[in-house]
Design a protein around this motif. Structure first.
Motif, PDB file in Angstrom:
ATOM      1  N   ASP A 315       0.852  -1.190   0.000  1.00 62.27           N
ATOM      2  CA  ASP A 315       0.000   0.000   0.000  1.00 62.27           C
ATOM      3  C   ASP A 315       0.892   1.245   0.000  1.00 62.27           C
ATOM      4  O   ASP A 315       1.476   1.607   1.018  1.00 62.27           O
ATOM      5  CB  ASP A 315      -0.902  -0.020   1.230  1.00 62.27           C
ATOM      6  CG  ASP A 315      -2.010   1.022   1.175  1.00 62.27           C
ATOM      7  OD1 ASP A 315      -1.918   1.937   0.330  1.00 62.27           O
ATOM      8  OD2 ASP A 315      -2.961   0.929   1.963  1.00 62.27           O
ATOM      9  N   LYS A 342      -1.671  -7.781  -4.402  1.00 61.74           N
ATOM     10  CA  LYS A 342      -2.266  -6.480  -4.669  1.00 61.74           C
ATOM     11  C   LYS A 342      -1.239  -5.376  -4.444  1.00 61.74           C
ATOM     12  O   LYS A 342      -0.491  -5.401  -3.463  1.00 61.74           O
ATOM     13  CB  LYS A 342      -3.461  -6.237  -3.744  1.00 61.74           C
ATOM     14  CG  LYS A 342      -4.586  -7.252  -3.891  1.00 61.74           C
ATOM     15  CD  LYS A 342      -5.692  -6.990  -2.880  1.00 61.74           C
ATOM     16  CE  LYS A 342      -6.784  -8.048  -2.959  1.00 61.74           C
ATOM     17  NZ  LYS A 342      -7.830  -7.835  -1.943  1.00 61.74           N
ATOM     18  N   PHE A 344      -1.505  -1.235  -4.237  1.00 58.81           N
ATOM     19  CA  PHE A 344      -2.326  -0.017  -4.256  1.00 58.81           C
ATOM     20  C   PHE A 344      -1.394   1.192  -4.353  1.00 58.81           C
ATOM     21  O   PHE A 344      -0.481   1.348  -3.530  1.00 58.81           O
ATOM     22  CB  PHE A 344      -3.161   0.112  -2.980  1.00 58.81           C
ATOM     23  CG  PHE A 344      -4.278  -0.890  -2.862  1.00 58.81           C
ATOM     24  CD1 PHE A 344      -4.726  -1.600  -3.960  1.00 58.81           C
ATOM     25  CD2 PHE A 344      -4.892  -1.118  -1.642  1.00 58.81           C
ATOM     26  CE1 PHE A 344      -5.751  -2.525  -3.854  1.00 58.81           C
ATOM     27  CE2 PHE A 344      -5.920  -2.039  -1.515  1.00 58.81           C
ATOM     28  CZ  PHE A 344      -6.348  -2.746  -2.633  1.00 58.81           C
ATOM     29  N   ARG A 346      -1.832   5.069  -4.200  1.00 57.50           N
ATOM     30  CA  ARG A 346      -2.816   6.112  -3.907  1.00 57.50           C
ATOM     31  C   ARG A 346      -2.399   7.457  -4.520  1.00 57.50           C
ATOM     32  O   ARG A 346      -1.290   7.616  -5.015  1.00 57.50           O
ATOM     33  CB  ARG A 346      -3.041   6.206  -2.400  1.00 57.50           C
ATOM     34  CG  ARG A 346      -3.483   4.856  -1.814  1.00 57.50           C
ATOM     35  CD  ARG A 346      -3.847   4.930  -0.359  1.00 57.50           C
ATOM     36  NE  ARG A 346      -4.102   3.587   0.177  1.00 57.50           N
ATOM     37  CZ  ARG A 346      -5.270   2.960   0.107  1.00 57.50           C
ATOM     38  NH1 ARG A 346      -6.289   3.560  -0.489  1.00 57.50           N
ATOM     39  NH2 ARG A 346      -5.421   1.756   0.615  1.00 57.50           N
ATOM     40  N   GLU A 376      -3.856  -1.415  -8.500  1.00 56.01           N
ATOM     41  CA  GLU A 376      -4.901  -0.392  -8.390  1.00 56.01           C
ATOM     42  C   GLU A 376      -4.204   0.948  -8.240  1.00 56.01           C
ATOM     43  O   GLU A 376      -3.588   1.219  -7.201  1.00 56.01           O
ATOM     44  CB  GLU A 376      -5.810  -0.668  -7.199  1.00 56.01           C
ATOM     45  CG  GLU A 376      -6.979   0.308  -7.104  1.00 56.01           C
ATOM     46  CD  GLU A 376      -7.954  -0.062  -6.005  1.00 56.01           C
ATOM     47  OE1 GLU A 376      -8.382   0.863  -5.278  1.00 56.01           O
ATOM     48  OE2 GLU A 376      -8.268  -1.256  -5.858  1.00 56.01           O
TER      49      GLU A 376
END
Length: 444
Positions: A315, A342, A344, A346, A376
């Motif tokens: 993240d 995953k 991420f 941001r 993402e």
């Protein structure tokens, strides 16, 4: 029938959390580190949650229903009769890992540990939670309090029964040259054992450390290991982390590794999964400052009817972060491997550079792998990539080796060893890499 199954799952969690409450309260003072509130919040989270099933997206490839059939109990102390001779080490020569911290069934075993080595810095601490020096207790309390935000049922179950923990504290600007072996053993009891190891690693700003977090069992018995490890990597600190799961073939293993990286820190994880009937590792890395470097290397090996599952998360919340992830699976017979990774990125994480690759080797037509790398991205100035491959041993490669005088078994071994070597050769301890190479070859 469905209502009976639901009731069974709810009773399973209720029974375990009741055992956890009694165990935790009996071993660590409620006032220490605010554990009373910590356990209460975790208990309420478990009781309001449900047991994961294949209908849950995060568990759709991993059926935990065999766990419901095991009548588990939580031991109340370590097994003092265990000797070092009962334990198979992950190195051929025990001197390769001289600094050792051992826990049996989740409890510190000082008679098996080796901590009093010459030339270790005075302020360095490796031990268990109840013996942490007073000057570090405030920092430990701050880190543990972050568990108040429970987001996953098995992590909360571990917190609800927090009765002991391995603690490694490296003060600022200190470098520990010796690797630290954190050995978590599950020992058989009168009935199947549930072990809840907990591990807390704090590397303060400017420090560096190498860890071998090692899970093993004594005997091939049914058991459940529910492990949680927290790693805090301070500003400009370096943590090199080996996580080795080599438990017996009747064990269900669920592990959580939660990593926090501060500005300019470096974290590397080498996660190796060899054992267990069902094995799940949740690896989560959270960026707490800019310019972090993260490297995740994984190798999962499954044969027979094993199931091995890795779910990872990186993240990114700050700019200039970099990550590289390579996860490999070797799957034979009727075994199954799962990888879900995953990343991420941001909005604030501009100029992130992240690469992720899943590579898988199937050795049998009945073996299966489910792989799902994910990106993402919300930021608009990044360099990110991901990919996945699934392959088999090539007939022409086997033929070439056999034409040079090797038999089929030896040819297979060399190709499997070469596939695994890319991961094992990056391990920071040569003795561990050699031992694991032998284990992979035997299984393959």
């Amino acid at each position: 029938m469905m209502n009976t199954q639901v009731a069974s799952r709810e009773m399973f969690l209720t029974d375990l959390v009741n055992q956890c409450e009694k165990l935790g309260a009996a071993h660590l003072k409620s006032s220490l580190y605010g554990l009373d509130d910590l356990r209460d919040i975790a208990t309420q989270y478990v009781l309001s949650s449900h047991f994961p099933t294949v209908k849950d997206e995060e568990w759709r490839f991993t059926d935990l229903s065999p766990l419901l059939q095991i009548p588990l109990h939580l031991p109340t102390s370590n097994q003092s009769e265990i000797k070092l001779s009962d334990i198979t080490m992950p190195v051929k020569h025990k001197a390769d890992l001289p600094l050792r911290l051992v826990f049996v069934n989740g409890f510190y075993a000082p008679h098996l540990s080796t901590l009093n080595l010459p030339n270790l810095p005075i302020d360095f601490y490796a031990g268990n939670l109840s013996n942490v020096p007073e000057k570090y207790q405030g920092r430990i309390s701050d880190v543990l309090s972050k568990h108040r935000q429970q987001t996953e049922v098995f992590t909360a179950l571990n917190t609800a029964g927090l009765a002991d923990s391995a603690v490694v504290f490296v003060p600022a600007n200190m470098s520990i040259d010796l690797p630290i072996h954190l050995l978590f053993l599950t020992a058989p009891g009168a009935s199947p054992t549930m072990s809840q190891p907990h591990c807390l690693i704090i590397a303060e700003p400017g420090s560096s450390i190498t860890l071998v977090e090692d899970y093993a069992t004594i005997g091939n018995v049914a058991a459940f290991t529910n492990a949680v490890t927290d790693v805090v990597v301070g500003e400009n600190a370096t943590v090199n982390h080996v996580r080795l799961q080599r438990e017996g073939g009747e064990v269900v293993h669920i592990g959580k590794s939660a990593i926090e990286q501060s500005r300019n820190s470096r974290y590397t994880c080498h996660a190796i999964s060899l054992g267990g009937k069902i094995s799940r590792h949740n690896l989560e890395v959270f960026q707490r400052g800019e310019a972090t470097e993260t490297t995740l290397n994984g190798l999962s090996v499954a044969f027979g009817e094993q199931l091995t599952d890795t779910h990872s998360l990186i993240d990114f919340n700050h700019p200039h972060g970099t990550s590289r992830q390579l996860h490999k699976c070797i799957v034979g017979n009727k075994a199954r491997a799962v990888f879900n990774g995953k990343v991420f990125v941001r909005k604030a994480a501009q100029l992130t550079d992240a690469g992720q690759l899943s590579r898988n080797l199937l050795l049998s037509p009945r073996a299966r792998v489910d792989t799902k790398p994910q990106l993402e991205i919300v930021a608009d100035n990044v360099k990110c990539s991901h990919g996945a491959t699934v392959s088999q041993l090539e007939d022409d490669e086997l033929f070439y080796l056999q034409s040079r005088g090797l038999d089929l078994e030896r040819s297979r071994y060399l190709l499997i060893d070469a596939f695994a070597a890319e991961m094992l050769n990056q391990l920071p301890i040569l003795g561990v890499a050699k031992m694991l190479s032998t284990c992979v070859a035997i299984q393959g």
